[in-house]
Design a protein around this motif. Structure first.
Motif, PDB file in Angstrom:
ATOM      1  N   GLU A  77      -6.102  -5.588   6.301  1.00 48.30           N
ATOM      2  CA  GLU A  77      -7.231  -5.120   5.508  1.00 48.30           C
ATOM      3  C   GLU A  77      -6.785  -4.088   4.473  1.00 48.30           C
ATOM      4  OE1 GLU A  77     -10.573  -4.028   7.953  1.00 48.30           O
ATOM      5  OE2 GLU A  77     -10.422  -5.867   9.112  1.00 48.30           O
ATOM      6  N   LYS A  78      -5.808  -4.498   3.634  1.00 48.11           N
ATOM      7  CA  LYS A  78      -5.294  -3.603   2.598  1.00 48.11           C
ATOM      8  C   LYS A  78      -5.499  -4.163   1.206  1.00 48.11           C
ATOM      9  CE  LYS A  78      -1.834  -1.500   5.560  1.00 48.11           C
ATOM     10  NZ  LYS A  78      -0.436  -1.214   5.803  1.00 48.11           N
ATOM     11  N   ALA A  79      -5.427  -5.473   1.044  1.00 45.81           N
ATOM     12  CA  ALA A  79      -5.574  -6.094  -0.272  1.00 45.81           C
ATOM     13  C   ALA A  79      -6.402  -7.369  -0.140  1.00 45.81           C
ATOM     14  CB  ALA A  79      -4.209  -6.426  -0.856  1.00 45.81           C
ATOM     15  N   LEU A  80      -7.340  -7.539  -1.072  1.00 45.43           N
ATOM     16  CA  LEU A  80      -8.188  -8.726  -1.076  1.00 45.43           C
ATOM     17  C   LEU A  80      -7.630  -9.761  -2.037  1.00 45.43           C
ATOM     18  CD1 LEU A  80     -11.657  -6.981  -1.099  1.00 45.43           C
ATOM     19  CD2 LEU A  80     -10.816  -8.514   0.687  1.00 45.43           C
ATOM     20  N   VAL A  81      -7.710 -11.029  -1.624  1.00 43.48           N
ATOM     21  CA  VAL A  81      -7.261 -12.144  -2.447  1.00 43.48           C
ATOM     22  C   VAL A  81      -8.484 -13.008  -2.754  1.00 43.48           C
ATOM     23  CG1 VAL A  81      -5.774 -14.162  -2.556  1.00 43.48           C
ATOM     24  CG2 VAL A  81      -5.010 -12.116  -1.326  1.00 43.48           C
ATOM     25  N   PRO A  82      -8.914 -13.061  -4.035  1.00 44.06           N
ATOM     26  CA  PRO A  82     -10.073 -13.891  -4.380  1.00 44.06           C
ATOM     27  C   PRO A  82      -9.765 -15.375  -4.175  1.00 44.06           C
ATOM     28  CG  PRO A  82      -9.269 -12.676  -6.312  1.00 44.06           C
ATOM     29  CD  PRO A  82      -8.357 -12.383  -5.186  1.00 44.06           C
ATOM     30  N   HIS A  83     -10.811 -16.141  -3.877  1.00 45.12           N
ATOM     31  CA  HIS A  83     -10.663 -17.587  -3.708  1.00 45.12           C
ATOM     32  C   HIS A  83     -11.998 -18.243  -4.026  1.00 45.12           C
ATOM     33  CE1 HIS A  83     -12.737 -17.033   0.119  1.00 45.12           C
ATOM     34  NE2 HIS A  83     -11.812 -16.163   0.468  1.00 45.12           N
ATOM     35  N   ASP A  84     -12.022 -19.572  -4.005  1.00 43.59           N
ATOM     36  CA  ASP A  84     -13.275 -20.282  -4.230  1.00 43.59           C
ATOM     37  C   ASP A  84     -14.291 -19.833  -3.181  1.00 43.59           C
ATOM     38  OD1 ASP A  84     -12.265 -21.712  -6.368  1.00 43.59           O
ATOM     39  OD2 ASP A  84     -11.689 -23.435  -5.129  1.00 43.59           O
TER      40      ASP A  84
END
Length: 98
Positions: A77-84
Motif C-alpha cells: 500500500e505505497k503506490a497505486l497503479v491505474p487500470h481499466d
C-alpha cells in the motif's frame, strides 16, 4: 459518469467496506479529478475506488456499485497503479441489506 456521494451514501460505503474517503484537500485530488472525474474517492486494502448509483434516482437509498480504478502495486500500500475500471463491490439499497 461523475458522482459525488452524499454524506449518507459515503457513510454507508465506509460502514460496509471499511474504506477511507480521500479528503478534498488531499494534494492528489486535482490529478484524480482530472483523470477520473469529480467523484468521492475511497481507498482500501485493494486500491482506489469510486462508487456510483445503479438506479436512475441517485438518492441516499440507491443501490451502489464500487469500481476499482487503481490497485496497490505488488501488494504493498505505497503506490497505486491505474487500470481499466473493474467492478469491486455492490451495496444493495438499505431496505435490501441485512
Amino acid at each position: 459518469m461523475n458522482m459525488r456521494l452524499s454524506e449518507m451514501q459515503t457513510q454507508r460505503v465506509q460502514d460496509h467496506t471499511g474504506a477511507s474517503v480521500v479528503p478534498d484537500d488531499n494534494p492528489s485530488m486535482p490529478l484524480l479529478k482530472q483523470n477520473f472525474g469529480d467523484h468521492t474517492f475511497f481507498l482500501d486494502n485493494e486500491g482506489l475506488h469510486v462508487w456510483e448509483a445503479v438506479d436512475d434516482d441517485p438518492s441516499d437509498g440507491a443501490k451502489l456499485v464500487g469500481v476499482r480504478i487503481a490497485s496497490w502495486s505488488e501488494g504493498e500500500e505505497k503506490a497505486l497503479v491505474p487500470h481499466d475500471p473493474a467492478p469491486s463491490h455492490v451495496l444493495e439499497a438499505p431496505d435490501a441489506e441485512s
